[in-house]
Design a protein around this motif. Structure first.
Motif, mmCIF file in Angstrom:
data_model
loop_
_atom_site.group_PDB
_atom_site.id
_atom_site.type_symbol
_atom_site.label_atom_id
_atom_site.label_comp_id
_atom_site.label_asym_id
_atom_site.label_seq_id
_atom_site.Cartn_x
_atom_site.Cartn_y
_atom_site.Cartn_z
ATOM 1 N N GLY A 23 3.435 0.371 -8.546
ATOM 2 C CA GLY A 23 3.556 1.554 -7.686
ATOM 3 C C GLY A 23 3.891 1.167 -6.262
ATOM 4 N N SER A 24 3.284 0.091 -5.788
ATOM 5 C CA SER A 24 3.584 -0.390 -4.441
ATOM 6 C C SER A 24 5.027 -0.880 -4.362
ATOM 7 N N ALA A 25 5.427 -1.644 -5.374
ATOM 8 C CA ALA A 25 6.768 -2.230 -5.346
ATOM 9 C C ALA A 25 7.852 -1.159 -5.508
ATOM 10 N N GLY A 27 9.581 2.099 -5.004
ATOM 11 C CA GLY A 27 9.471 3.177 -4.018
ATOM 12 C C GLY A 27 10.818 3.494 -3.420
ATOM 13 N N LEU A 28 10.786 3.937 -2.176
ATOM 14 C CA LEU A 28 12.037 4.264 -1.496
ATOM 15 C C LEU A 28 12.946 3.041 -1.447
ATOM 16 N N GLY A 29 12.339 1.861 -1.462
ATOM 17 C CA GLY A 29 13.125 0.624 -1.450
ATOM 18 C C GLY A 29 14.082 0.559 -2.628
ATOM 19 N N ASN A 30 13.638 1.034 -3.782
ATOM 20 C CA ASN A 30 14.490 0.983 -4.968
ATOM 21 C C ASN A 30 15.481 2.130 -5.010
ATOM 22 N N LEU A 106 3.965 -1.401 10.788
ATOM 23 C CA LEU A 106 5.271 -0.977 11.314
ATOM 24 C C LEU A 106 6.103 -0.289 10.227
ATOM 25 N N ILE A 107 6.097 -0.906 9.038
ATOM 26 C CA ILE A 107 6.895 -0.318 7.944
ATOM 27 C C ILE A 107 6.353 1.066 7.600
ATOM 28 N N LEU A 108 5.024 1.160 7.513
ATOM 29 C CA LEU A 108 4.408 2.455 7.195
ATOM 30 C C LEU A 108 4.941 3.546 8.126
ATOM 31 N N PHE A 110 7.761 3.949 9.702
ATOM 32 C CA PHE A 110 9.088 4.554 9.456
ATOM 33 C C PHE A 110 9.272 4.977 7.995
ATOM 34 N N TYR A 111 8.465 4.377 7.110
ATOM 35 C CA TYR A 111 8.528 4.752 5.693
ATOM 36 C C TYR A 111 8.165 6.235 5.528
ATOM 37 N N CYS A 112 7.166 6.662 6.303
ATOM 38 C CA CYS A 112 6.722 8.054 6.195
ATOM 39 C C CYS A 112 7.754 9.011 6.791
ATOM 40 N N PHE A 240 12.435 -8.750 -0.619
ATOM 41 C CA PHE A 240 11.063 -8.718 -0.103
ATOM 42 C C PHE A 240 10.567 -7.302 0.078
ATOM 43 N N PHE A 241 11.430 -6.466 0.651
ATOM 44 C CA PHE A 241 11.028 -5.081 0.875
ATOM 45 C C PHE A 241 10.660 -4.446 -0.458
ATOM 46 N N SER A 242 11.519 -4.663 -1.446
ATOM 47 C CA SER A 242 11.324 -4.003 -2.726
ATOM 48 C C SER A 242 10.082 -4.517 -3.454
ATOM 49 N N LEU A 243 9.804 -5.817 -3.321
ATOM 50 C CA LEU A 243 8.626 -6.374 -4.005
ATOM 51 C C LEU A 243 7.372 -6.293 -3.131
ATOM 52 N N GLY A 246 5.592 -10.483 1.906
ATOM 53 C CA GLY A 246 5.673 -11.001 3.272
ATOM 54 C C GLY A 246 4.919 -10.148 4.272
ATOM 55 N N VAL A 247 4.261 -9.075 3.800
ATOM 56 C CA VAL A 247 3.574 -8.198 4.741
ATOM 57 C C VAL A 247 2.152 -7.871 4.290
ATOM 58 N N ALA A 248 1.564 -8.776 3.532
ATOM 59 C CA ALA A 248 0.141 -8.678 3.182
ATOM 60 C C ALA A 248 -0.206 -7.582 2.172
ATOM 61 N N VAL A 337 0.945 4.327 0.231
ATOM 62 C CA VAL A 337 -0.497 4.089 0.107
ATOM 63 C C VAL A 337 -0.791 2.594 0.262
ATOM 64 N N SER A 338 0.039 1.746 -0.347
ATOM 65 C CA SER A 338 -0.224 0.303 -0.233
ATOM 66 C C SER A 338 0.079 -0.188 1.184
ATOM 67 N N LEU A 339 1.068 0.425 1.830
ATOM 68 C CA LEU A 339 1.380 0.026 3.213
ATOM 69 C C LEU A 339 0.223 0.369 4.147
ATOM 70 N N LEU A 340 -0.419 1.489 3.891
ATOM 71 C CA LEU A 340 -1.553 1.880 4.736
ATOM 72 C C LEU A 340 -2.802 1.082 4.368
ATOM 73 N N PHE A 409 10.063 -10.371 9.952
ATOM 74 C CA PHE A 409 8.668 -10.498 9.529
ATOM 75 C C PHE A 409 8.533 -10.942 8.071
ATOM 76 N N MET A 410 9.282 -10.288 7.190
ATOM 77 C CA MET A 410 9.104 -10.588 5.768
ATOM 78 C C MET A 410 9.515 -12.026 5.424
ATOM 79 N N PRO A 411 10.727 -12.467 5.817
ATOM 80 C CA PRO A 411 11.065 -13.854 5.489
ATOM 81 C C PRO A 411 10.144 -14.866 6.177
HETATM 82 N N1 PFF Z 1 8.150 -1.935 -1.976
HETATM 83 C C1 PFF Z 1 8.211 -0.645 -1.360
HETATM 84 C C2 PFF Z 1 9.518 0.005 -1.742
HETATM 85 O O1 PFF Z 1 10.367 -0.638 -2.361
HETATM 86 O O2 PFF Z 1 9.729 1.153 -1.400
HETATM 87 C C3 PFF Z 1 8.019 -0.709 0.134
HETATM 88 C C4 PFF Z 1 6.856 -1.544 0.562
HETATM 89 C C5 PFF Z 1 5.561 -1.214 0.122
HETATM 90 C C6 PFF Z 1 7.054 -2.678 1.334
HETATM 91 C C7 PFF Z 1 4.486 -2.018 0.473
HETATM 92 C C8 PFF Z 1 5.986 -3.475 1.696
HETATM 93 C C9 PFF Z 1 4.716 -3.134 1.263
HETATM 94 F F1 PFF Z 1 3.691 -3.895 1.605
#
Ligand code: PFF
Length: 466
Positions: A23-25, A27-30, A106-108, A110-112, A240-243, A246-248, A337-340, A409-411
């Motif tokens: 669920g975390s992976a 998301g909007l990234g995909n 930071l991602i959270l 702009f993600y929202c 990285f974004f999708s998985l 690199g951001v805990a 949710v995982s970003l927060l 940040f991620m790399p």
């Molecule tokens: N992986 C999420 C997506 O592809 O939309 C975005 C994301 C969630 C990035 C959680 C980083 C994170 F820690």
């Protein structure tokens, strides 16, 4: 070696962990960022390099992160500190996770903002459904330019942008404040299965009705000449974004995993599911884009502007459009949710606050930054915060946050994680946690110690300075 003291809840089962991490992976990234990045970076060269990055870099880093979390059983910086302590290494390594927690925050923010756009489109399709009824396509009688204009129309309305952004953030905060099992796990266990059913339905539909052949050729024809340093950095950043790396984020989720969960196997499932969804999203979106004669390099507008035009031509278009954006909403929520959770877990454990209070503090911070991101599409469009760096010249606040987190940040977080797990942490401790045997174990070790840090450093430098 045993973890030192446990401060928080656990997932109720292994499948709950898998669903939450997937669920975390996913998301909007995909659904939104992957097709946009692929289209902007030339298609096939980007996509194949992306798959290469997931396998050789993303997967080993993912395992490294969940492993640190599971050993530490605490928020990400504290987990790194515990692994360091149990390895007789300097506890200052926790900085790698502190940076990650900050990046997640930071991602959270702009993600929202994008989550808010999804909510807007849900509203658009509901009102269309009410007006035109079930049968027929969406937006009956409206010109394509009109439909494409919905997104710029939203961008022009700063107040609405901010409202939707904060609304999406508030829903995210609600679930995180409820805690691991009754909040985060609930969202994943109920929403992810619905997401997968809707997603498969729409992909199959898109493949049959759109220009599937052209999309396959576009996404999977490898043109070596298009593989520049910038494209490679974009692909790594996207992996990285999708998985969620690199951001805990994955360290934080790993900390709620039980000792009997095989982390090697679980990481494989997470990376496999995420990559499959990204590929299928590409195969759902591009056939429709090509069939409608739209541009593949429309960037961020691809999902929001191109697809609704395609829904116009489909029978039951309003309903399909609504289902599509509801599905994206579910996927986005399980990720936000995982970003927060990553910064919240840190704040509430570190400062010994109640979880809802910590959620509120982090949420308010993300709201403040989110407002700036929302306004960078209208009132603050000319504000380029990092214009002195060539890579970010003429990049507004929103795009700067996106670029800085995915390309820096991620790399950097991942390079430090690999050095820490591969060279600093006690090898026996790592072997006990990773759930791999034989050749797989050896391969993972070589990837984490040599391939990932070296490749990431080269790609980072090439992307920044080439
Ligand atoms: N992986 C999420 C997506 O592809 O939309 C975005 C994301 C969630 C990035 C959680 C980083 C994170 F820690």
């Amino acid at each position: 070696m045993a973890a030192t003291g446990k401060t928080h809840e656990n997932w109720s089962s292994r499948s709950a962990f898998i669903l939450a991490a997937v669920g975390s992976a996913v998301g909007l990234g995909n659904m939104w960022r992957f097709p946009a990045e692929a289209g902007e970076n030339g298609g096939g060269a980007f996509v194949l390099f992306y798959i290469f990055c997931v396998l050789l870099i993303g997967l080993p880093v993912l395992l490294s992160e969940v492993l640190i979390g599971r050993h530490g059983q605490a928020n990400a910086p504290e987990s790194v500190r515990r692994v360091a302590r149990d390895s007789n290494a300097p506890e200052g390594w926790s900085i790698l996770a502190s940076m990650g927690v900050f990046a997640a925050f930071l991602i959270l923010s702009f993600y929202c903002v994008v989550g808010g756009w999804v909510v807007y489109y849900i509203g658009v399709f509901i009102s269309d459904l009410v007006q035109t009824g079930l049968a027929g396509g969406a937006f009956e009688g409206r010109a394509a330019g009109d439909i494409e204009g919905l997104l710029p129309g939203l961008f022009g309305n700063g107040g609405l942008m901010v409202g939707l952004n904060l609304g999406f953030l508030a829903v995210t905060m609600f679930f995180v404040a409820r805690g691991v099992s009754s909040g985060i796990e609930w969202v994943a266990v109920y929403l992810m299965p619905i997401f997968f059913v809707l997603f498969l339905g729409i992909t199959i539909y898109g493949a049959f009705t759109g220009n599937f052949g052209e999309a396959v050729a576009y996404l999977f024809t490898f043109d070596f000449s298009k593989l520049t340093g910038e494209v490679m950095l974009a692909a790594v950043g996207q992996a990285f974004f999708s998985l969620s790396l690199g951001v805990a984020g994955m360290m934080t989720y790993g900390a709620y995993a039980n000792r009997d969960t095989n982390l090697g196997e679980t990481s494989g499932i997470i990376a496999g599911a995420d990559t499959m969804v990204a590929m299928l999203a590409g195969l759902a979106i591009f056939p429709i884009v090509f069939a409608a004669g739209l541009s593949a390099s429309a960037g961020p507008g691809l999902m929001f502007q191109s697809l609704p035009i395609a829904f116009q031509a489909m029978p039951f278009g309003s309903l399909i459009g609504l289902a599509f954006f509801v599905m994206v909403f579910f996927a986005a929520l399980t990720s936000s949710v995982s970003l927060l959770e990553a910064p919240t877990a840190y704040v509430f454990e570190k400062f010994k606050l109640a979880r809802p209070v910590a959620t509120l503090i982090v949420g308010l911070g993300a709201a403040a930054l989110g407002v700036l991101s929302s306004l960078s599409f209208n009132d603050m469009a000319e504000f380029y915060p990092l214009s002195f760096i060539p890579l970010f010249a003429e990049t507004n606040f929103f795009d700067t946050l996106d670029g800085v987190t995915a390309k820096l940040f991620m790399p950097i977080g991942a390079i430090l994680t690999c050095i820490f797990v591969g060279w600093i942490a006690d090898a026996k401790l790592i072997d006990d946690e990773n759930g791999l045997d034989g050749v797989l174990h050896q391969t993972w070790r070589v990837l984490v110690r040599f391939v990932c840090p070296i490749a990431l450093t080269i790609i980072l430098l090439a992307g920044l300075f080439a």
